[in-house]
Design a protein around this motif. Structure first.
Motif, PDB file in Angstrom:
ATOM      1  N   GLU A 122       0.838  -1.206   0.000  1.00 30.83           N
ATOM      2  CA  GLU A 122       0.000   0.000   0.000  1.00 30.83           C
ATOM      3  C   GLU A 122       0.877   1.261   0.000  1.00 30.83           C
ATOM      4  O   GLU A 122       0.580   2.242  -0.696  1.00 30.83           O
ATOM      5  N   ASN A 145      -8.614  10.378   7.856  1.00 30.54           N
ATOM      6  CA  ASN A 145      -8.661  10.556   6.397  1.00 30.54           C
ATOM      7  C   ASN A 145      -8.214  11.961   5.985  1.00 30.54           C
ATOM      8  O   ASN A 145      -7.553  12.130   4.954  1.00 30.54           O
ATOM      9  N   ASN A 175      -8.646   8.150   1.640  1.00 36.13           N
ATOM     10  CA  ASN A 175      -9.395   7.284   2.554  1.00 36.13           C
ATOM     11  C   ASN A 175      -8.535   6.117   3.031  1.00 36.13           C
ATOM     12  O   ASN A 175      -7.939   5.411   2.205  1.00 36.13           O
ATOM     13  N   SER A 190      -7.700   2.451   4.037  1.00 33.61           N
ATOM     14  CA  SER A 190      -8.276   1.242   3.439  1.00 33.61           C
ATOM     15  C   SER A 190      -7.700  -0.029   4.055  1.00 33.61           C
ATOM     16  O   SER A 190      -6.641  -0.019   4.684  1.00 33.61           O
ATOM     17  N   THR A 235      -7.036  -4.116   2.775  1.00 31.09           N
ATOM     18  CA  THR A 235      -7.005  -5.020   1.622  1.00 31.09           C
ATOM     19  C   THR A 235      -6.868  -6.454   2.114  1.00 31.09           C
ATOM     20  O   THR A 235      -6.038  -6.742   2.980  1.00 31.09           O
ATOM     21  N   VAL A 273     -18.508   2.156   3.677  1.00 33.60           N
ATOM     22  CA  VAL A 273     -17.306   1.823   2.896  1.00 33.60           C
ATOM     23  C   VAL A 273     -17.614   1.805   1.405  1.00 33.60           C
ATOM     24  O   VAL A 273     -18.775   1.840   0.984  1.00 33.60           O
ATOM     25  N   SER A 328     -15.780  -0.033  -2.424  1.00 33.26           N
ATOM     26  CA  SER A 328     -14.750  -0.869  -3.033  1.00 33.26           C
ATOM     27  C   SER A 328     -14.958  -0.847  -4.541  1.00 33.26           C
ATOM     28  O   SER A 328     -16.069  -0.608  -5.016  1.00 33.26           O
ATOM     29  N   THR A 371      -9.998  -4.295  -1.955  1.00 36.08           N
ATOM     30  CA  THR A 371      -9.547  -3.157  -1.155  1.00 36.08           C
ATOM     31  C   THR A 371     -10.788  -2.386  -0.732  1.00 36.08           C
ATOM     32  O   THR A 371     -11.589  -1.971  -1.576  1.00 36.08           O
ATOM     33  N   GLU A 427     -12.279   0.842   1.128  1.00 36.48           N
ATOM     34  CA  GLU A 427     -12.011   2.190   1.624  1.00 36.48           C
ATOM     35  C   GLU A 427     -13.042   2.560   2.682  1.00 36.48           C
ATOM     36  O   GLU A 427     -14.246   2.385   2.472  1.00 36.48           O
TER      37      GLU A 427
END
Length: 309
Positions: free
Chosen positions: A75, A180, A186, A188, A190, A227, A229, A272, A274
């Motif tokens: 990331e 954030n 944002n 995240s 994963t 969220v 994605s 992933t 967010e």
């Protein structure tokens, strides 16, 4: 951006401008330093190089298994690539490497290996064995080895008023907006979608169970989040619960995402997620119908949030 996984595999073809650090989070303070680095390299016809380390030095020197990082190393690389760097060097941090003296680090790494013409560092940067190297030594060595040093002034860093530690604290306390804002993007998570107990599907809220492989990745405060994605190039919104599901089984911590108006099979896919908004703390309900009622309210609150944002 080219990525090299060792200082000693890096072969510079021209002079470089370098910055060094962990850069966990690649937050707005880090971005300020890197943007300066990239701009100076481009305007002077040199190459921009960011030298970072993995594992985190604290994991090696202090055996600190409790340290949690905002980004996984992958990331971190993804965020750095967006900033226009020419080269990212992710050097394996080891006890042996930590024993390099300040002089050896400057001479053998910066000068002989990286072909440095300028070093840009954050305020109060220390390096070398026992962190003995400081700005005074760097300046002294820079005259000896013909490169320049620029330290980002304390007031410039303070002006941003952000640090990786503050972001970790904000995430741990559920202050997602603060985190954030400090990150400039944002936060995240994963991970791979794994089999769960399919309890969500039985109550009308099927979920994707996300398994984050990296044990050092920071998992934010337990609770419910709005969220999004990207799945097969389509942005999908939903709500996510981080917690122990106290109403249904109270087992180990899980990360479960319920996507709105979505019913594809996601097993074994890497997603992933967010995190956009912290909805509420995790709660234990007296009954499953009470849980369903709250989930329906959560969904409506989430949709209202997304409509207004």
């Amino acid at each position: 951006m080219e990525i090299t996984h060792s200082i000693f595999d890096f072969i510079p073809t021209q002079k470089t401008i370098v910055t060094i650090g962990t850069f966990d989070g690649v937050h707005i303070g880090h971005q300020k330093i890197i943007e300066k680095l990239v701009h100076e390299a481009k305007s002077s016809g040199k190459k921009s190089v960011l030298l970072t380390f993995f594992p985190h030095p604290r994991m090696v020197l202090q055996k600190d298994v409790t340290i949690k990082l905002i980004n996984t190393i992958d990331e971190r690389a993804q965020h750095l690539e967006k900033l226009g760097l020419d080269y990212l060097i992710i050097h394996p941090f080891s006890k042996e490497f930590s024993r390099l003296t300040a002089l050896e680090f400057v001479r053998d790494v910066l000068v002989n290996q990286l072909n440095i013409s300028k070093l840009i560092i954050g305020y109060d940067h220390h390096f070398g064995k026992n962190r003995e190297g400081n700005i005074e030594q760097l300046t002294e060595y820079s005259h000896l080895y013909d490169f320049t040093v620029e330290e980002i002034p304390a007031q410039d860093i303070d002006e941003v008023a952000v640090s990786s530690t503050k972001i970790r604290r904000a995430l741990a306390n559920g202050h997602l907006k603060t985190a954030n804002d400090y990150l400039g993007y944002n936060f995240s998570l994963t991970g791979k979608v794994v089999n769960g107990k399919q309890l969500g599907g039985k109550i009308g809220f099927p979920t994707a169970n996300i398994d984050v492989a990296e044990s050092y990745k920071l998992i934010p405060k337990t609770g419910v989040y709005v969220v999004k994605s990207v799945i097969e190039n389509v942005t999908i919104y939903g709500m996510m619960n981080i917690g122990n599901r106290p109403t249904v089984d109270g087992e180990h911590q899980t990360i479960e995402v319920h996507f709105f108006d979505f019913n594809q099979n996601l097993y074994d896919k890497e997603l992933t997620i967010e995190l956009l908004y912290f909805l509420r703390d995790e709660q234990k309900f007296d009954s499953v119908p009470d849980l369903i009622s709250q989930l329906q309210k959560d969904k409506q609150t989430s949709l209202n949030y997304l409509k207004n944002n």
